[in-house]
Scaffold this motif. Sequence first.
Motif, PDB file in Angstrom:
ATOM      1  N   TYR A  38       1.761   9.214 -10.439  1.00 51.96           N
ATOM      2  CA  TYR A  38       0.918   8.286 -11.195  1.00 51.96           C
ATOM      3  C   TYR A  38      -0.453   8.196 -10.523  1.00 51.96           C
ATOM      4  O   TYR A  38      -0.587   7.607  -9.456  1.00 51.96           O
ATOM      5  CB  TYR A  38       1.548   6.887 -11.259  1.00 51.96           C
ATOM      6  N   ASP A  39      -1.450   8.792 -11.160  1.00 51.17           N
ATOM      7  CA  ASP A  39      -2.790   8.784 -10.587  1.00 51.17           C
ATOM      8  C   ASP A  39      -3.431   7.421 -10.768  1.00 51.17           C
ATOM      9  O   ASP A  39      -3.366   6.825 -11.836  1.00 51.17           O
ATOM     10  CB  ASP A  39      -3.653   9.869 -11.238  1.00 51.17           C
ATOM     11  N   PRO A  40      -4.089   6.905  -9.728  1.00 56.47           N
ATOM     12  CA  PRO A  40      -4.720   5.577  -9.812  1.00 56.47           C
ATOM     13  C   PRO A  40      -6.094   5.637 -10.478  1.00 56.47           C
ATOM     14  O   PRO A  40      -6.762   6.670 -10.466  1.00 56.47           O
ATOM     15  CB  PRO A  40      -4.849   5.165  -8.342  1.00 56.47           C
ATOM     16  N   CYS A  41      -6.489   4.512 -11.032  1.00 57.32           N
ATOM     17  CA  CYS A  41      -7.825   4.396 -11.602  1.00 57.32           C
ATOM     18  C   CYS A  41      -8.766   3.837 -10.535  1.00 57.32           C
ATOM     19  O   CYS A  41      -8.353   3.550  -9.408  1.00 57.32           O
ATOM     20  CB  CYS A  41      -7.807   3.487 -12.836  1.00 57.32           C
ATOM     21  N   CYS A  61      -9.092   2.579 -16.610  1.00 60.59           N
ATOM     22  CA  CYS A  61      -8.628   1.313 -16.035  1.00 60.59           C
ATOM     23  C   CYS A  61      -7.951   0.405 -17.061  1.00 60.59           C
ATOM     24  O   CYS A  61      -7.286  -0.553 -16.682  1.00 60.59           O
ATOM     25  CB  CYS A  61      -9.811   0.562 -15.417  1.00 60.59           C
ATOM     26  N   ASP A  62      -8.113   0.690 -18.334  1.00 60.57           N
ATOM     27  CA  ASP A  62      -7.555  -0.193 -19.355  1.00 60.57           C
ATOM     28  C   ASP A  62      -6.230   0.300 -19.918  1.00 60.57           C
ATOM     29  O   ASP A  62      -5.741  -0.224 -20.914  1.00 60.57           O
ATOM     30  CB  ASP A  62      -8.567  -0.414 -20.480  1.00 60.57           C
ATOM     31  N   ALA A  63      -5.628   1.274 -19.269  1.00 59.76           N
ATOM     32  CA  ALA A  63      -4.326   1.781 -19.696  1.00 59.76           C
ATOM     33  C   ALA A  63      -3.366   1.704 -18.509  1.00 59.76           C
ATOM     34  O   ALA A  63      -3.588   2.345 -17.490  1.00 59.76           O
ATOM     35  CB  ALA A  63      -4.445   3.220 -20.183  1.00 59.76           C
ATOM     36  N   ALA A  64      -2.325   0.905 -18.645  1.00 56.33           N
ATOM     37  CA  ALA A  64      -1.343   0.779 -17.567  1.00 56.33           C
ATOM     38  C   ALA A  64      -0.561   2.080 -17.454  1.00 56.33           C
ATOM     39  O   ALA A  64       0.029   2.541 -18.425  1.00 56.33           O
ATOM     40  CB  ALA A  64      -0.406  -0.387 -17.837  1.00 56.33           C
ATOM     41  N   ALA A  65      -0.565   2.662 -16.272  1.00 53.15           N
ATOM     42  CA  ALA A  65       0.140   3.925 -16.065  1.00 53.15           C
ATOM     43  C   ALA A  65       1.648   3.727 -16.022  1.00 53.15           C
ATOM     44  O   ALA A  65       2.412   4.615 -16.382  1.00 53.15           O
ATOM     45  CB  ALA A  65      -0.338   4.571 -14.766  1.00 53.15           C
ATOM     46  N   TRP A  66       2.091   2.542 -15.594  1.00 52.12           N
ATOM     47  CA  TRP A  66       3.515   2.270 -15.411  1.00 52.12           C
ATOM     48  C   TRP A  66       3.743   0.781 -15.601  1.00 52.12           C
ATOM     49  O   TRP A  66       2.941  -0.038 -15.154  1.00 52.12           O
ATOM     50  CB  TRP A  66       3.919   2.697 -14.007  1.00 52.12           C
ATOM     51  N   THR A  67       4.831   0.433 -16.260  1.00 50.52           N
ATOM     52  CA  THR A  67       5.215  -0.973 -16.399  1.00 50.52           C
ATOM     53  C   THR A  67       6.719  -1.101 -16.179  1.00 50.52           C
ATOM     54  O   THR A  67       7.483  -0.163 -16.431  1.00 50.52           O
ATOM     55  CB  THR A  67       4.867  -1.560 -17.785  1.00 50.52           C
ATOM     56  N   PHE A  68       7.113  -2.269 -15.712  1.00 53.28           N
ATOM     57  CA  PHE A  68       8.526  -2.606 -15.579  1.00 53.28           C
ATOM     58  C   PHE A  68       8.663  -4.053 -16.014  1.00 53.28           C
ATOM     59  O   PHE A  68       7.941  -4.919 -15.513  1.00 53.28           O
ATOM     60  CB  PHE A  68       8.999  -2.412 -14.133  1.00 53.28           C
ATOM     61  N   LEU A 116       0.828  -1.200   0.000  1.00 56.83           N
ATOM     62  CA  LEU A 116       0.000   0.000   0.000  1.00 56.83           C
ATOM     63  C   LEU A 116       0.867   1.256   0.000  1.00 56.83           C
ATOM     64  O   LEU A 116       0.578   2.226  -0.709  1.00 56.83           O
ATOM     65  CB  LEU A 116      -0.927  -0.034   1.213  1.00 56.83           C
ATOM     66  N   GLY A 117       1.950   1.227   0.776  1.00 52.57           N
ATOM     67  CA  GLY A 117       2.875   2.347   0.783  1.00 52.57           C
ATOM     68  C   GLY A 117       3.513   2.574  -0.584  1.00 52.57           C
ATOM     69  O   GLY A 117       3.713   3.717  -1.005  1.00 52.57           O
ATOM     70  N   GLY A 118       3.808   1.479  -1.283  1.00 57.40           N
ATOM     71  CA  GLY A 118       4.335   1.613  -2.638  1.00 57.40           C
ATOM     72  C   GLY A 118       3.331   2.275  -3.567  1.00 57.40           C
ATOM     73  O   GLY A 118       3.690   3.118  -4.399  1.00 57.40           O
ATOM     74  N   ALA A 119       2.067   1.911  -3.418  1.00 58.58           N
ATOM     75  CA  ALA A 119       1.023   2.529  -4.250  1.00 58.58           C
ATOM     76  C   ALA A 119       0.925   4.028  -3.959  1.00 58.58           C
ATOM     77  O   ALA A 119       0.815   4.847  -4.882  1.00 58.58           O
ATOM     78  CB  ALA A 119      -0.320   1.849  -4.000  1.00 58.58           C
ATOM     79  N   TYR A 120       0.984   4.389  -2.678  1.00 53.65           N
ATOM     80  CA  TYR A 120       0.943   5.814  -2.319  1.00 53.65           C
ATOM     81  C   TYR A 120       2.184   6.544  -2.808  1.00 53.65           C
ATOM     82  O   TYR A 120       2.114   7.698  -3.228  1.00 53.65           O
ATOM     83  CB  TYR A 120       0.786   5.982  -0.812  1.00 53.65           C
ATOM     84  N   PHE A 121       3.334   5.883  -2.778  1.00 49.92           N
ATOM     85  CA  PHE A 121       4.564   6.480  -3.294  1.00 49.92           C
ATOM     86  C   PHE A 121       4.422   6.783  -4.784  1.00 49.92           C
ATOM     87  O   PHE A 121       4.775   7.868  -5.234  1.00 49.92           O
ATOM     88  CB  PHE A 121       5.745   5.541  -3.046  1.00 49.92           C
ATOM     89  N   PHE A 122       3.909   5.808  -5.539  1.00 54.80           N
ATOM     90  CA  PHE A 122       3.718   6.033  -6.968  1.00 54.80           C
ATOM     91  C   PHE A 122       2.728   7.172  -7.216  1.00 54.80           C
ATOM     92  O   PHE A 122       2.891   7.939  -8.158  1.00 54.80           O
ATOM     93  CB  PHE A 122       3.240   4.759  -7.664  1.00 54.80           C
ATOM     94  N   GLN A 123       1.715   7.279  -6.372  1.00 55.22           N
ATOM     95  CA  GLN A 123       0.719   8.327  -6.576  1.00 55.22           C
ATOM     96  C   GLN A 123       1.233   9.700  -6.162  1.00 55.22           C
ATOM     97  O   GLN A 123       1.173  10.646  -6.952  1.00 55.22           O
ATOM     98  CB  GLN A 123      -0.553   8.002  -5.795  1.00 55.22           C
ATOM     99  N   SER A 174       2.633  -4.544 -15.371  1.00 53.02           N
ATOM    100  CA  SER A 174       2.066  -3.320 -14.804  1.00 53.02           C
ATOM    101  C   SER A 174       2.027  -3.405 -13.285  1.00 53.02           C
ATOM    102  O   SER A 174       2.313  -4.446 -12.687  1.00 53.02           O
ATOM    103  CB  SER A 174       0.653  -3.107 -15.343  1.00 53.02           C
ATOM    104  N   MET A 175       1.648  -2.284 -12.655  1.00 55.64           N
ATOM    105  CA  MET A 175       1.517  -2.282 -11.200  1.00 55.64           C
ATOM    106  C   MET A 175       0.465  -3.292 -10.756  1.00 55.64           C
ATOM    107  O   MET A 175       0.654  -3.975  -9.739  1.00 55.64           O
ATOM    108  CB  MET A 175       1.152  -0.886 -10.701  1.00 55.64           C
ATOM    109  N   ALA A 176      -0.617  -3.415 -11.502  1.00 52.21           N
ATOM    110  CA  ALA A 176      -1.635  -4.411 -11.158  1.00 52.21           C
ATOM    111  C   ALA A 176      -1.058  -5.823 -11.280  1.00 52.21           C
ATOM    112  O   ALA A 176      -1.359  -6.698 -10.466  1.00 52.21           O
ATOM    113  CB  ALA A 176      -2.854  -4.249 -12.056  1.00 52.21           C
ATOM    114  N   GLY A 177      -0.221  -6.041 -12.271  1.00 50.22           N
ATOM    115  CA  GLY A 177       0.425  -7.341 -12.428  1.00 50.22           C
ATOM    116  C   GLY A 177       1.346  -7.669 -11.271  1.00 50.22           C
ATOM    117  O   GLY A 177       1.367  -8.799 -10.770  1.00 50.22           O
ATOM    118  N   TYR A 178       2.129  -6.671 -10.831  1.00 54.90           N
ATOM    119  CA  TYR A 178       2.996  -6.901  -9.674  1.00 54.90           C
ATOM    120  C   TYR A 178       2.174  -7.140  -8.411  1.00 54.90           C
ATOM    121  O   TYR A 178       2.534  -7.966  -7.573  1.00 54.90           O
ATOM    122  CB  TYR A 178       3.971  -5.734  -9.468  1.00 54.90           C
ATOM    123  N   ASN A 179       1.059  -6.422  -8.285  1.00 52.54           N
ATOM    124  CA  ASN A 179       0.182  -6.655  -7.137  1.00 52.54           C
ATOM    125  C   ASN A 179      -0.352  -8.083  -7.169  1.00 52.54           C
ATOM    126  O   ASN A 179      -0.420  -8.746  -6.128  1.00 52.54           O
ATOM    127  CB  ASN A 179      -0.968  -5.648  -7.132  1.00 52.54           C
TER     128      ASN A 179
END
Length: 170
Positions: free
Chosen positions: A37-40, A135-142, A25-32, A146-151
């Motif tokens: 990176y605004d969340p959907c 929701c259908d556009a990944a804001a960030w990937t590595f 959760l802290g990582g998500a807040y860091f990204f935001q 995507s962030m959802a994939g890592y989650n």
Amino acid sequence: MNIIASLLTAQRWPLLAALASALILGGAYFFQYVLGYDPCALCYDQRHIHKAAIGVGLIGGLAMMFVPALRAYAIWVCLALAAIFLYSAGFAFWHAGIEYDWWDGPASCTAAGPVNISTDDLLAVLDGGGPVVLCDAAAWTFLGISMAGYNALMSAGLAGISAYVGMAKR
């Protein structure tokens, strides 16, 4: 190996699981808030699932710490955490699939759906109230994830550990 085995007891795991969810959760807040990176809408839903895991982990872990008689219920706390993390993994995998166009997402937050926004919401966005994030556009990937994939990956790992710790005879 003994240090890890001593940490992964059914009485200690709920607090460690709460910490893991807090870090996610802290990582998500860091990204935001730090990286911008605004969340959907689905990202916010995933955060609520981790908040539930933090709550169950903290309440269960602290209860077992201060009331030793409750340690008999440690398996149920671990299995409840496994269920929460499994749900989190499934939800995040579904969201990642929407981002990768494997399946359609909810019409309310994808580019293909009809836009159903009120005039007040539109004016709020135009006045600097924040962007509309789809929701259908990944804001960030590595590495293509995507962030959802890592989650999804982290939640699946935590679900597996929670189930293992809950079922292990220690």
